[in-house]
Design a protein around this motif. Structure first.
Motif, PDB file in Angstrom:
ATOM      1  N   TYR A 202       0.831  -1.204   0.000  1.00  0.00           N
ATOM      2  CA  TYR A 202       0.000   0.000   0.000  1.00  0.00           C
ATOM      3  C   TYR A 202       0.865   1.253   0.000  1.00  0.00           C
ATOM      4  O   TYR A 202       0.585   2.216  -0.724  1.00  0.00           O
TER       5      TYR A 202
ATOM      6  N   ALA B 146       2.152   1.697  -3.408  1.00  0.00           N
ATOM      7  CA  ALA B 146       1.102   2.171  -4.313  1.00  0.00           C
ATOM      8  C   ALA B 146       0.859   3.667  -4.135  1.00  0.00           C
ATOM      9  O   ALA B 146       0.638   4.393  -5.106  1.00  0.00           O
TER      10      ALA B 146
ATOM     11  N   ARG C 200      -6.853  -5.194  -3.448  1.00  0.00           N
ATOM     12  CA  ARG C 200      -6.260  -4.173  -4.310  1.00  0.00           C
ATOM     13  C   ARG C 200      -4.772  -4.428  -4.568  1.00  0.00           C
ATOM     14  O   ARG C 200      -4.135  -3.645  -5.287  1.00  0.00           O
ATOM     15  N   CYS C 201      -4.234  -5.464  -3.975  1.00  0.00           N
ATOM     16  CA  CYS C 201      -2.785  -5.685  -3.973  1.00  0.00           C
ATOM     17  C   CYS C 201      -2.367  -6.628  -5.103  1.00  0.00           C
ATOM     18  O   CYS C 201      -2.907  -7.733  -5.245  1.00  0.00           O
TER      19      CYS C 201
ATOM     20  N   VAL D  51      -3.914   3.975  -7.424  1.00  0.00           N
ATOM     21  CA  VAL D  51      -4.047   2.743  -6.647  1.00  0.00           C
ATOM     22  C   VAL D  51      -5.275   2.005  -7.167  1.00  0.00           C
ATOM     23  O   VAL D  51      -6.363   2.586  -7.252  1.00  0.00           O
TER      24      VAL D  51
ATOM     25  N   ARG E  71       0.562   6.455 -11.211  1.00  0.00           N
ATOM     26  CA  ARG E  71      -0.363   5.339 -11.434  1.00  0.00           C
ATOM     27  C   ARG E  71      -1.346   5.262 -10.271  1.00  0.00           C
ATOM     28  O   ARG E  71      -0.925   5.175  -9.117  1.00  0.00           O
TER      29      ARG E  71
ATOM     30  N   ASP F 258       3.611   5.410  -5.900  1.00  0.00           N
ATOM     31  CA  ASP F 258       3.451   5.331  -7.357  1.00  0.00           C
ATOM     32  C   ASP F 258       2.409   6.313  -7.881  1.00  0.00           C
ATOM     33  O   ASP F 258       2.479   6.734  -9.041  1.00  0.00           O
ATOM     34  N   CYS F 259       1.433   6.659  -7.059  1.00  0.00           N
ATOM     35  CA  CYS F 259       0.377   7.564  -7.544  1.00  0.00           C
ATOM     36  C   CYS F 259       0.661   9.028  -7.201  1.00  0.00           C
ATOM     37  O   CYS F 259      -0.180   9.900  -7.453  1.00  0.00           O
TER      38      CYS F 259
END
Length: 325
Positions: free
Chosen positions: A251, A254, A291-292, A272, A270, A257-258
Motif C-alpha cells: 500500500y 502504491a 487491491r494488492c 491505486v 499510477r 506510485d500515484c
C-alpha cells in the motif's frame, strides 16, 4: 514507558461505533508517538481513519463510540479525563488546525473576538489578549494585524484565514500541534506558504507536530517519520528517508506510485487500483488484499501484524520476501 521528550503516545487505540453502525472498527489497534520538536506524518487515503485518530487526541470521539487502549498526552490518558481536564488539555497542551478554516470560525464574529476568546477565558486581561493576538497574526504573516482584528472571516481568502486559524491554535502555546490536512483546499503557492509558517513556528517553539495528509510528497518534505494508515490500522511506519527509498508494504508503494513527481524522466503517476474498504465491510485477512498485486491466497485469510523491518515496522505477510522493486 515513554521518555520525557514524548509528547504524544497513542497505544493500541481502538474505536468502534455501536452495534449495527459499522462492520469493522474505525480505528483498530493504532499506536503512534510524537516527541518534542519532532514532525510526524500520518498518511493514507480518505476514510482510512486519520481524522478520527487526530480528534481522539483532543477527546473528540464519535457519539456512543466504544474505545480501548490509551491516548497519552504528556503522560495523561485523554480517554479518562473529565470535562475540566479536557478543557485544560485543549487550552494548554494540544491545539488542532482543521482542514477547512471556514468551519472553525463563527462568520458573524470578528477575528479579534475569535483569537482572544480563549485567552480572556483563561484570565488574560483584555488589553494583553489583544496585544498577543496582534503578535500572533504578525507571526503568521498577516499584514496590518491591528486592522485584521476588526475584520470578519468572509473578508479573508482561504489561505489568509488558515493563517488566522494557525495563530489561534498557537495562542495557548501548546506543546503539541495537530494539523489535519491543513492545506488541502489551498492552491500550491498558498500551500507552500502555510507549510513554511508551520515548520518555522514549530522550530522556534520546539512544538511537536502531527501532520496529517494524503500527499506523500508533501509529507516527505517536512516529516521526520511517517505512519501509513489503511482501513483503520497502521500498516507501516519508518523514517521518511527509508519509507521513500525502501517501502515494505504494497500500500505504501502504491501511494508512492500515484504521487505526481516533477523530476526529469519521472514516470507518470499510477492510481491505486480498486477502492478503499468502507466501514460497512470487514474483509477477512489483509484489508488491502483485494487491491494488492502481490496478494496470495493466504493474504485473504490471515491478518498480518506489524513486524520490525529496517528502522520501522510493516504489516504484510510477504514483507520479508523482497517483493517490492
Amino acid at each position: 514507558m515513554a521518555d520525557q521528550s514524548t509528547l504524544l503516545e497513542i497505544d493500541r487505540l481502538g474505536i468502534r461505533l455501536p452495534d449495527g453502525q459499522a462492520a469493522r472498527p474505525i480505528l483498530d489497534g493504532v499506536s503512534l508517538r510524537v516527541a518534542a520538536g519532532e514532525t510526524v506524518g500520518l498518511v493514507g487515503e480518505s476514510g482510512s481513519g486519520k481524522s478520527v485518530a487526530c480528534r481522539s487526541i483532543l477527546g473528540l470521539l464519535p457519539g456512543r463510540a466504544r474505545t480501548e487502549g490509551e491516548v497519552r498526552v504528556a503522560g495523561r490518558d485523554v480517554l479518562t479525563l473529565d470535562r475540566a481536564g479536557l478543557r485544560e488539555l485543549r487550552a494548554r497542551k494540544v491545539a488542532m488546525v482543521f482542514q477547512d478554516p471556514r468551519a472553525c470560525v463563527n462568520p458573524l464574529r470578528r477575528i479579534g473576538d475569535f483569537l482572544t476568546e480563549a485567552l480572556r477565558a483563561a484570565g488574560t486581561p483584555a488589553a494583553a489578549a489583544t496585544a498577543r493576538a496582534v503578535r500572533l497574526l504578525d507571526a503568521v504573516g498577516i499584514a496590518d494585524p491591528h486592522a485584521a482584528l476588526r475584520r470578519h472571516p468572509h473578508q479573508f481568502s482561504g489561505g489568509m484565514l488558515q493563517r488566522v486559524v494557525i495563530a489561534a491554535a498557537l495562542a495557548g502555546e501548546p506543546d503539541l500541534l495537530v494539523a489535519d490536512e491543513p492545506t488541502t483546499a489551498l492552491d500550491a503557492t498558498t500551500q507552500a506558504e502555510v507549510i513554511a509558517i508551520l515548520t518555522r513556528l514549530q522550530a522556534e517553539r520546539g512544538t511537536g507536530l502531527l501532520f496529517v495528509t494524503h500527499d506523500l510528497e508533501l509529507a516527505s518534505a517536512i516529516c521526520d517519520r511517517i505512519y501509513v494508515m489503511y482501513a483503520g490500522r497502521i500498516v507501516e511506519t519508518r523514517s521518511t528517508e527509508e519509507l521513500f527509498t525502501a517501502p515494505r508494504h504494497p500500500y505504501t508503494a502504491a501511494l508512492l506510485d500515484c504521487t505526481p513527481r516533477t523530476d526529469p524522466g519521472a514516470p507518470a503517476p499510477r492510481p491505486v487500483p480498486g477502492r478503499p474498504v468502507s466501514l460497512a465491510e470487514a474483509p477477512p485477512g489483509c484489508a488491502f488484499a483485494a487491491r494488492c498485486g502481490y496478494a496470495q491466497e493466504r493474504c485473504t485469510a490471515e491478518t498480518p501484524v506489524l513486524r520490525p523491518y529496517g528502522d520501522g515496522v510493516a504489516a504484510c505477510l510477504r514483507a520479508d520476501e523482497g517483493i517490492l522493486p
